[in-house]
Design an enzyme around this catalytic site. Structure first.
Site, PDB file in Angstrom:
ATOM      1  N   ALA A 169      -0.494   0.754  -6.971  1.00  0.00           N
ATOM      2  CA  ALA A 169       0.231   1.188  -5.778  1.00  0.00           C
ATOM      3  C   ALA A 169      -0.117   0.206  -4.668  1.00  0.00           C
ATOM      4  CB  ALA A 169      -0.189   2.598  -5.414  1.00  0.00           C
ATOM      5  N   GLY A 182      -1.938   2.467 -10.409  1.00  0.00           N
ATOM      6  CA  GLY A 182      -0.618   3.080 -10.614  1.00  0.00           C
ATOM      7  C   GLY A 182       0.215   2.329 -11.653  1.00  0.00           C
ATOM      8  N   GLU A 229      -0.964   3.578 -14.922  1.00  0.00           N
ATOM      9  CA  GLU A 229      -0.457   4.950 -15.058  1.00  0.00           C
ATOM     10  C   GLU A 229       1.030   4.956 -15.426  1.00  0.00           C
ATOM     11  OE1 GLU A 229      -2.149   5.975 -11.124  1.00  0.00           O
ATOM     12  OE2 GLU A 229      -3.051   7.652 -12.188  1.00  0.00           O
ATOM     13  N   GLU A 289      -9.240   2.394  -9.001  1.00  0.00           N
ATOM     14  CA  GLU A 289      -9.158   3.335  -7.867  1.00  0.00           C
ATOM     15  C   GLU A 289     -10.501   3.678  -7.250  1.00  0.00           C
ATOM     16  OE1 GLU A 289      -7.141   3.418 -10.393  1.00  0.00           O
ATOM     17  OE2 GLU A 289      -5.187   4.220  -9.865  1.00  0.00           O
TER      18      GLU A 289
HETATM   19  N1  DAK Z   1      -1.232  -3.634  -3.350  1.00  0.00           N
HETATM   20  C1  DAK Z   1      -0.744  -4.503  -2.459  1.00  0.00           C
HETATM   21  N2  DAK Z   1      -0.766  -5.847  -2.617  1.00  0.00           N
HETATM   22  C2  DAK Z   1      -1.281  -6.304  -3.762  1.00  0.00           C
HETATM   23  C3  DAK Z   1      -1.797  -5.455  -4.777  1.00  0.00           C
HETATM   24  C4  DAK Z   1      -1.747  -4.051  -4.527  1.00  0.00           C
HETATM   25  N3  DAK Z   1      -2.170  -3.151  -5.415  1.00  0.00           N
HETATM   26  N4  DAK Z   1      -2.246  -6.226  -5.787  1.00  0.00           N
HETATM   27  C5  DAK Z   1      -1.994  -7.490  -5.437  1.00  0.00           C
HETATM   28  N5  DAK Z   1      -1.435  -7.554  -4.223  1.00  0.00           N
HETATM   29  C6  DAK Z   1      -0.996  -8.744  -3.473  1.00  0.00           C
HETATM   30  C7  DAK Z   1      -2.177  -9.474  -2.870  1.00  0.00           C
HETATM   31  O1  DAK Z   1      -2.556  -8.890  -1.652  1.00  0.00           O
HETATM   32  C8  DAK Z   1      -1.579 -10.852  -2.696  1.00  0.00           C
HETATM   33  O2  DAK Z   1      -0.739 -10.840  -1.572  1.00  0.00           O
HETATM   34  P1  DAK Z   1      -0.934 -11.904  -0.360  1.00  0.00           P
HETATM   35  O3  DAK Z   1      -2.305 -11.666   0.138  1.00  0.00           O
HETATM   36  O4  DAK Z   1      -0.787 -13.238  -1.040  1.00  0.00           O
HETATM   37  O5  DAK Z   1       0.154 -11.576   0.602  1.00  0.00           O
HETATM   38  C9  DAK Z   1      -0.701 -11.006  -3.909  1.00  0.00           C
HETATM   39  O6  DAK Z   1      -0.422  -9.685  -4.363  1.00  0.00           O
HETATM   40  C10 DAK Z   1      -1.360 -11.783  -5.040  1.00  0.00           C
HETATM   41  O7  DAK Z   1      -2.589 -11.166  -5.336  1.00  0.00           O
HETATM   42  P2  DAK Z   1      -3.979 -11.972  -5.406  1.00  0.00           P
HETATM   43  O8  DAK Z   1      -3.943 -13.173  -4.530  1.00  0.00           O
HETATM   44  O9  DAK Z   1      -5.083 -10.994  -5.200  1.00  0.00           O
HETATM   45  O10 DAK Z   1      -3.952 -12.461  -6.942  1.00  0.00           O
HETATM   46  P3  DAK Z   1      -5.206 -12.751  -7.870  1.00  0.00           P
HETATM   47  O11 DAK Z   1      -4.657 -13.407  -9.089  1.00  0.00           O
HETATM   48  O12 DAK Z   1      -6.287 -13.460  -7.116  1.00  0.00           O
HETATM   49  O13 DAK Z   1      -5.777 -11.320  -8.273  1.00  0.00           O
HETATM   50  C11 DAK Z   1      -5.599  -8.987  -8.960  1.00  0.00           C
HETATM   51  C12 DAK Z   1      -5.018 -10.446  -9.034  1.00  0.00           C
HETATM   52  C13 DAK Z   1      -4.616  -8.065  -9.683  1.00  0.00           C
HETATM   53  C14 DAK Z   1      -6.941  -8.969  -9.719  1.00  0.00           C
HETATM   54  C15 DAK Z   1      -5.799  -8.611  -7.483  1.00  0.00           C
HETATM   55  O14 DAK Z   1      -4.584  -8.837  -6.780  1.00  0.00           O
HETATM   56  C16 DAK Z   1      -6.184  -7.170  -7.308  1.00  0.00           C
HETATM   57  O15 DAK Z   1      -7.348  -6.794  -7.528  1.00  0.00           O
HETATM   58  N6  DAK Z   1      -5.223  -6.357  -6.874  1.00  0.00           N
HETATM   59  C17 DAK Z   1      -5.453  -4.967  -6.572  1.00  0.00           C
HETATM   60  C18 DAK Z   1      -5.529  -4.162  -7.831  1.00  0.00           C
HETATM   61  C19 DAK Z   1      -5.820  -2.701  -7.587  1.00  0.00           C
HETATM   62  O16 DAK Z   1      -6.862  -2.351  -7.018  1.00  0.00           O
HETATM   63  N7  DAK Z   1      -4.895  -1.847  -7.983  1.00  0.00           N
HETATM   64  C20 DAK Z   1      -5.049  -0.430  -7.864  1.00  0.00           C
HETATM   65  C21 DAK Z   1      -4.493   0.019  -6.538  1.00  0.00           C
HETATM   66  S1  DAK Z   1      -4.769   1.745  -6.266  1.00  0.00           S
HETATM   67  C22 DAK Z   1      -0.835   8.277  -6.553  1.00  0.00           C
HETATM   68  C23 DAK Z   1      -0.103   7.391  -7.260  1.00  0.00           C
HETATM   69  C24 DAK Z   1      -0.603   6.161  -7.547  1.00  0.00           C
HETATM   70  C25 DAK Z   1      -1.868   5.811  -7.112  1.00  0.00           C
HETATM   71  C26 DAK Z   1      -2.618   6.697  -6.418  1.00  0.00           C
HETATM   72  C27 DAK Z   1      -2.110   7.950  -6.135  1.00  0.00           C
HETATM   73  N8  DAK Z   1      -0.319   9.553  -6.274  1.00  0.00           N
HETATM   74  C28 DAK Z   1       1.019   9.875  -6.695  1.00  0.00           C
HETATM   75  C29 DAK Z   1      -1.175  10.553  -5.761  1.00  0.00           C
HETATM   76  C30 DAK Z   1      -2.311   4.492  -7.436  1.00  0.00           C
HETATM   77  C31 DAK Z   1      -3.312   3.888  -6.818  1.00  0.00           C
HETATM   78  C32 DAK Z   1      -3.522   2.483  -7.087  1.00  0.00           C
HETATM   79  O17 DAK Z   1      -2.812   1.867  -7.852  1.00  0.00           O
END
Ligand code: DAK
Length: 260
Positions: free
Chosen positions: A66, A111, A114, A134
């Site tokens: 997300a 997400g 998921e 998360e």
């Molecule tokens: N959100 C927003 N932007 C994201 C993102 C994300 N989850 N993942 C990547 N990006 C963006 C980065 O910010 C970057 O944008 P700029 O800074 O260049 O503008 C761009 O995508 C490229 O990412 P990186 O530069 O970080 O690329 P790398 O190859 O260095 O790293 C990575 C890739 C996937 C390891 C890294 O981007 C990363 O750790 N991303 C976050 C992954 C993460 O933590 N995902 C989980 C998010 S929490 C719900 C429903 C759903 C959820 C919760 C509740 N309900 C219905 C209740 C879900 C929650 C989640 O998913």
């Protein structure tokens, strides 16, 4: 209808839905979640579509989760609205009569993992990576992860992955039974379409009933599940597809299912 972050194409009876926000690794913002729900509602009404293939644009990510930028400043009410939106989509996918295949082409995190798990079948490219980061963000999976992962792996492995946030590669996911098949990245869609074609050659009513029986059975006790299965089995004997399928076998020819 035009969906800003979704590319949709139709190959025979399969719809390929590509989440396209490549510069943010296809992270799910509110608009994408709304659009996915609208699209799934439309697909559900489309009698020509039997299989939906979900994938991500680019070669790096299926969906990296997300949108953390969007979530960061939500207050409790907004978080509830976000959760409601996400859960509505998840429930719709869970109850869809279509067969849904995730073709995971890179990171499937949070997400994104998921969403992949909400499908019926997961095909992964070699470079796919799965994980629940998360807890590293101070939240928990809220899009079915705490329910679907333990059902797929049992509680011990699911807890390890959810508590640690550890990211696993496609091979580990395959060995854990989370992934049906690993393929070369450039073959992902073709191989997924081949499977979709094989599935689509069967009667749609039987496919949907099999899916409903399996999904329902995972949520109830075995006896209740067996009763449910018997009812769906019997119901299919009121369809033309059952008559056609069995008649074709007796006449030594291929069936022509009409989905009725
Ligand atoms: N959100 C927003 N932007 C994201 C993102 C994300 N989850 N993942 C990547 N990006 C963006 C980065 O910010 C970057 O944008 P700029 O800074 O260049 O503008 C761009 O995508 C490229 O990412 P990186 O530069 O970080 O690329 P790398 O190859 O260095 O790293 C990575 C890739 C996937 C390891 C890294 O981007 C990363 O750790 N991303 C976050 C992954 C993460 O933590 N995902 C989980 C998010 S929490 C719900 C429903 C759903 C959820 C919760 C509740 N309900 C219905 C209740 C879900 C929650 C989640 O998913």
């Amino acid at each position: 209808m035009d969906y800003k972050f979704l590319d949709i194409s139709l190959v025979s009876t399969s719809a390929i839905v590509k989440i396209n926000r490549v510069e943010k690794l296809n992270a799910l913002n509110g608009e994408i979640i709304n659009n996915l729900l609208m699209l799934f509602e439309n697909i559900e009404e489309d009698k020509n579509i039997k299989v939906v293939i979900l994938t991500g644009a680019g070669d790096k990510a299926f969906v990296a989760g997300a949108d953390i930028y969007e979530m960061a400043n939500l207050n409790t009410i907004e978080a509830y609205q976000f959760a409601k939106k996400g859960t509505n989509l998840l429930k719709f996918i869970d109850n869809s009569t279509k067969i849904i295949i995730s073709a995971v082409n890179g990171y499937a995190l949070g997400g994104g993992f998921e969403l992949a798990l909400a499908a019926d079948i997961i095909i992964a490219s070699k470079n796919a990576k799965f994980g629940f980061p998360e807890v590293t963000l101070g939240i928990i999976p809220g899009f079915g992860g705490t329910q679907n992962l333990p059902r797929a792996l049992g509680p011990y492995l699911a807890k390890e992955l959810i508590f640690s946030g550890r990211i696993i590669d496609s091979l580990e996911a395959f060995n854990l039974g989370l992934v049906n098949k690993i393929v070369e990245p450039d073959k992902l869609i073709d191989i997924t379409l081949e499977l979709a074609k094989k599935i689509s050659s069967n009667g749609f009513l039987a496919l949907s009933a099999a899916k409903e029986s399996i999904n329902n059975g995972l949520n109830v006790g075995k006896n209740e599940g067996l009763n449910y299965e018997s009812n769906l089995f019997a119901k299919l004997f009121s369809t033309n597809d059952q008559k056609e399928g069995m008649k074709a076998f007796l006449e030594k020819r291929k069936p022509e299912f009409k989905n009725m």
